[in-house]
Design an enzyme around this catalytic site. Sequence first.
Site, PDB file in Angstrom:
ATOM      1  N   GLY A 119       0.830  -1.210   0.000  1.00  0.00           N
ATOM      2  CA  GLY A 119       0.000   0.000   0.000  1.00  0.00           C
ATOM      3  C   GLY A 119       0.857   1.250   0.000  1.00  0.00           C
ATOM      4  O   GLY A 119       1.104   1.838   1.053  1.00  0.00           O
ATOM      5  N   SER A 121       1.542   3.824  -3.371  1.00  0.00           N
ATOM      6  CA  SER A 121       1.082   4.962  -4.183  1.00  0.00           C
ATOM      7  C   SER A 121      -0.316   5.422  -3.783  1.00  0.00           C
ATOM      8  O   SER A 121      -1.142   4.623  -3.339  1.00  0.00           O
ATOM      9  CB  SER A 121       1.045   4.571  -5.669  1.00  0.00           C
ATOM     10  OG  SER A 121       2.328   4.305  -6.136  1.00  0.00           O
ATOM     11  N   GLU A 238      15.239  -7.243  -3.077  1.00  0.00           N
ATOM     12  CA  GLU A 238      14.801  -7.452  -4.443  1.00  0.00           C
ATOM     13  C   GLU A 238      15.546  -6.531  -5.406  1.00  0.00           C
ATOM     14  O   GLU A 238      15.916  -6.918  -6.502  1.00  0.00           O
ATOM     15  CB  GLU A 238      13.292  -7.211  -4.508  1.00  0.00           C
ATOM     16  CG  GLU A 238      12.602  -7.800  -5.709  1.00  0.00           C
ATOM     17  CD  GLU A 238      12.941  -9.270  -5.947  1.00  0.00           C
ATOM     18  OE1 GLU A 238      13.345  -9.979  -5.007  1.00  0.00           O
ATOM     19  OE2 GLU A 238      12.826  -9.690  -7.109  1.00  0.00           O
ATOM     20  N   GLU A 351      12.018   8.540 -15.764  1.00  0.00           N
ATOM     21  CA  GLU A 351      12.336   9.949 -15.527  1.00  0.00           C
ATOM     22  C   GLU A 351      12.895  10.147 -14.113  1.00  0.00           C
ATOM     23  O   GLU A 351      13.863  10.887 -13.910  1.00  0.00           O
ATOM     24  CB  GLU A 351      11.078  10.810 -15.738  1.00  0.00           C
ATOM     25  CG  GLU A 351      10.627  10.910 -17.196  1.00  0.00           C
ATOM     26  CD  GLU A 351      10.040   9.615 -17.769  1.00  0.00           C
ATOM     27  OE1 GLU A 351       9.548   8.776 -16.982  1.00  0.00           O
ATOM     28  OE2 GLU A 351      10.097   9.433 -18.991  1.00  0.00           O
TER      29      GLU A 351
END
Lengths: 368, 360
Positions: A119, A121, A238, A351
């Site tokens: 949980g 964004s 990860e 970006e």
Amino acid sequence: MSDVLAAYDRFLGEALPEDYAARVDHYRHDDHLRTEFQVASFEAGWLVPDWEPGLGGQGLSSGDALAVRVEGARRRVPKIHNVQGVGVVAPGLRRFGTPAQQDRLLRPVLRGDEWWALGMSEPGSGSDLASLRTQARREGDVFVVNGSKIWTTQARESRWATLYVRTDPDAARPHAGISCLILDLRSPGVDVRPIPRAAQSVDAFCEVFLDDVRIPADNLLGPLNGGWRVASESLEHERDMIWVNNWVEIAQAVEPALRRPDLGDDALTELGRILADAEAVRFTGLRTVFGRLSGRDPDEFFILKLLGSEAAQRATRFAMESTGVDGLLDAQLMEDRVESLGATIYGGTSEVQRNIIGERVLGLPRDR
Amino acid sequence: MSAVSTTTASRVHTDPSRWRDLVDSDERAEFAASVRAHLGARFGPDAARACFDAAQPAEAWREIAAADYPVIGLPEAMGGAGSIVDAVAMVEAAGPALVPLPLVSTVTAWQTVAHAGRPSEGRAYEVSSERRAALAVVDGTDELVVLDGALADEVVLVDVRGAAVRVSVADVSDAVTAVHRHVDPGRPTAVLDRTRLSETVLADGRTDVDAVLAPARTVLAADLTGVGATALDRAVRHALEREQFGKRIGAFQGIKHRLADVYVAVERARSLTRAAAVALASDGTSDLSAAELALLAKAAATDAAVDSTRAYVQVLGAMGMTFEADAHLYFRRAQQTAPFLGSAADCYRAAALVRREDHR
């Protein structure tokens, strides 16, 4: 071949169907096999080989664990379905969890019995995660949570979520007012709504609405207002290894082209460029691993996400375009192509990656 | 559920530990730092700029010879020490100095000999640091276009016209018919007349051209990587100093993202170059052929050097177009070296063909 890889090879021989290598594209969609293979890997200590026995490991050195991961990716072993559970949540629980949290939660997440969502964004907080606004107010021995999350992968299938919430709205820096709570997705006040996907193969992501959800204070993961550290350190495991899958995926996307004798010069040039990308991901990943083993903090690590995801996209583009009109007859090619468009978005957009390289590696001034 | 074939697993070596040499030991890192300091102090952009008005400083070769740079990474039987990984580290570290002498061409020549296999009589070709060398690929006429060949004492020829690749060596003496200094006068292109050379065959036992050229491509890739890394470093320094619109230009994403992409290109090239060197040093025990890796490295390093030096000019703005600014010197070095042993496109294409062959 080392003893470790020989033992892993024996394990794969027992855990996978006889015709697995020959029909890997068929088994890729076999969810039953994926589930079984995760359990078998956990029981035999090959799931997270550098962890201790009983937690999906067998105490291997990080070098040997890497060798296993490389070999598994190369043999295209069944993918873990709830990948963020094993890759992100489990390392976070192991690092920050209380003994009670670990006892209750670690084994089921590693075996794949209980799935987890991240949980993170929110509608107003994507790349700028630190600006998140979901709020948790302490009332006695519970946190009362209000707000919403978005792009929450597999929230509908998951039992739990690591929920990042604002616990100190007055903190000097926005990063310093965030905590991580363990949310039982079955709690009253939780409303999970799947978002229609652009491609079937993209794992379903959801919106999660939180309306006066009461989370026991015992479900705080890590220190109060220490959520930023929980997030970044959970992602480390990860983050250091994901290039292995990336390397293999790029190489495999262009593999069918290697069987074709009819590619023109331009196509061969593009193919060579993609092979260079794939091998550069591998050797940069290895430089990072060996660099860390010798006590450095290698800057080149920061190119892996950007190069790997952009290259994966070029590879699926090549796979489609080099087959011409025939490529349109193969549904899987388009699925892979659309799925690869997400690679440069999730886990930090390209970006943002360029900002990180510019500012953290090259030392250029911030523009914010 | 029953056994999958174990042969698929053992056929290819994926054990990552064999790539350990991708990362410098402390000893090699110190060596590279000493090369960078030595050559940077002795040469550098001013020495490169001086070559526009005067000849290359041939007398300074004595200092390069005294440091034994030309034989680093050669087998002991040839008079050297260490492995090609050391040579690659040395060449990359020489990048900032824009050395106006044939150091890189000498290393490409001797490394080619070192990996070409022994001549039939079994004696290794002995070289010395005093001798300067260059590499020529013979694939058509007797007019050989040679990188940095103007000062060479010896030329190593790789003749790719027959079924077997022939590697030979000859004294250059009066074979130079023309020298072109207009691209990079610190590293000019020489034209040699092959009919004036008296060749001694060193090896002719191999048929794979890309395998024979792998060491030289790897060395050129290290050179280009060093040039690209230096140009990036200098562009970043400028972006940190120059202010426009009230802030340092490096804060603008237009500049920042451009330089980030250059960084990716440079590290991509560095990783492939190191991997090619490690594969050559470990002699065929890796899961990728050194021939393919060297092609990928040369291609990636060419891309990185040309793009990085171009970005360096761009970031300097109008200043980048002046003789006094150093940017064009690095750009010239990149453009001069780029086409030798195959352009980026040639090398990418050839690598794809090698992979396709190995895939069969």
